[in-house]
Design a protein around this motif. Sequence first.
Motif, short mmCIF file in Angstrom:
data_model
loop_
_atom_site.label_atom_id
_atom_site.label_comp_id
_atom_site.label_asym_id
_atom_site.label_seq_id
_atom_site.Cartn_x
_atom_site.Cartn_y
_atom_site.Cartn_z
N GLU A 60 42.63 38.07 60.84
CA GLU A 60 43.29 39.25 60.28
C GLU A 60 44.22 38.86 59.15
O GLU A 60 44.29 39.52 58.12
CB GLU A 60 44.06 39.99 61.37
CG GLU A 60 43.17 40.69 62.38
CD GLU A 60 43.96 41.32 63.51
OE1 GLU A 60 45.19 41.47 63.38
OE2 GLU A 60 43.34 41.67 64.53
N LYS A 61 44.95 37.76 59.33
CA LYS A 61 45.85 37.30 58.27
C LYS A 61 45.07 36.85 57.04
O LYS A 61 45.47 37.13 55.92
CB LYS A 61 46.72 36.16 58.79
CG LYS A 61 47.77 36.60 59.77
CD LYS A 61 48.58 35.43 60.26
CE LYS A 61 49.59 35.87 61.30
NZ LYS A 61 50.39 34.73 61.79
N ALA A 63 42.20 37.92 56.07
CA ALA A 63 41.58 39.08 55.42
C ALA A 63 42.51 39.70 54.40
O ALA A 63 42.06 40.30 53.42
CB ALA A 63 41.17 40.11 56.46
N SER A 64 43.82 39.56 54.59
CA SER A 64 44.77 40.15 53.66
C SER A 64 45.07 39.25 52.46
O SER A 64 45.73 39.67 51.51
CB SER A 64 46.08 40.47 54.38
OG SER A 64 46.72 39.27 54.79
N VAL A 65 44.56 38.04 52.46
CA VAL A 65 44.79 37.10 51.36
C VAL A 65 43.80 37.41 50.23
O VAL A 65 42.60 37.41 50.44
CB VAL A 65 44.63 35.64 51.83
CG1 VAL A 65 44.77 34.68 50.66
CG2 VAL A 65 45.63 35.33 52.91
N PRO A 66 44.32 37.66 49.02
CA PRO A 66 43.39 37.94 47.92
C PRO A 66 42.67 36.67 47.48
O PRO A 66 43.22 35.58 47.54
CB PRO A 66 44.31 38.45 46.80
CG PRO A 66 45.64 37.88 47.12
CD PRO A 66 45.71 37.75 48.62
#
Length: 115
Positions: A60-61, A63-66
Motif C-alpha cells: 500500500e505504501k 502504491a502511493s510512491v510516484p
Amino acid sequence: MRYVSAYLLARLGGNENPKEVDIKKILSSVGIDSDDALVKKVVSELSGKNIEELIAAGREKLASVPSGGAVVATTASTTAAAPDSKAAEPAKAKEEEKKEESDEDDGDMGFGLFD
C-alpha cells in the motif's frame, strides 16, 4: 535486504519465530557474511509480527510512491512533437557529429586489402 530475505526463507521453511542463529545459518550457507547488529535488528523488528500483514502494508505504501516513467514519456513526446524547436537542434547536431565520426571510423583501420 538479505537479512529480511533470510528471515522470510526461515518462515517459509516452517520456522514460525526465526532467531538470529537461524538467519546467520541461512546466510552462511550461501557464502554471505552477516553483520550481527543488522541480524539482531531484523529479528527484533519482525519477531511476533504477521508477515503477510507487513507485506500488504508495504505494498500500500509503495502504491502511493510516484514513478518517474510518466515524466520521461512526456518529455520525449514534447521533443518529438516540436522538432523545429531550439531544444531539438542540439540533439540533431549531436546526431550529425556521431554520424560523421562513425563514417571516419569505418576506414581501413590500418589494414589494406591490396597493400
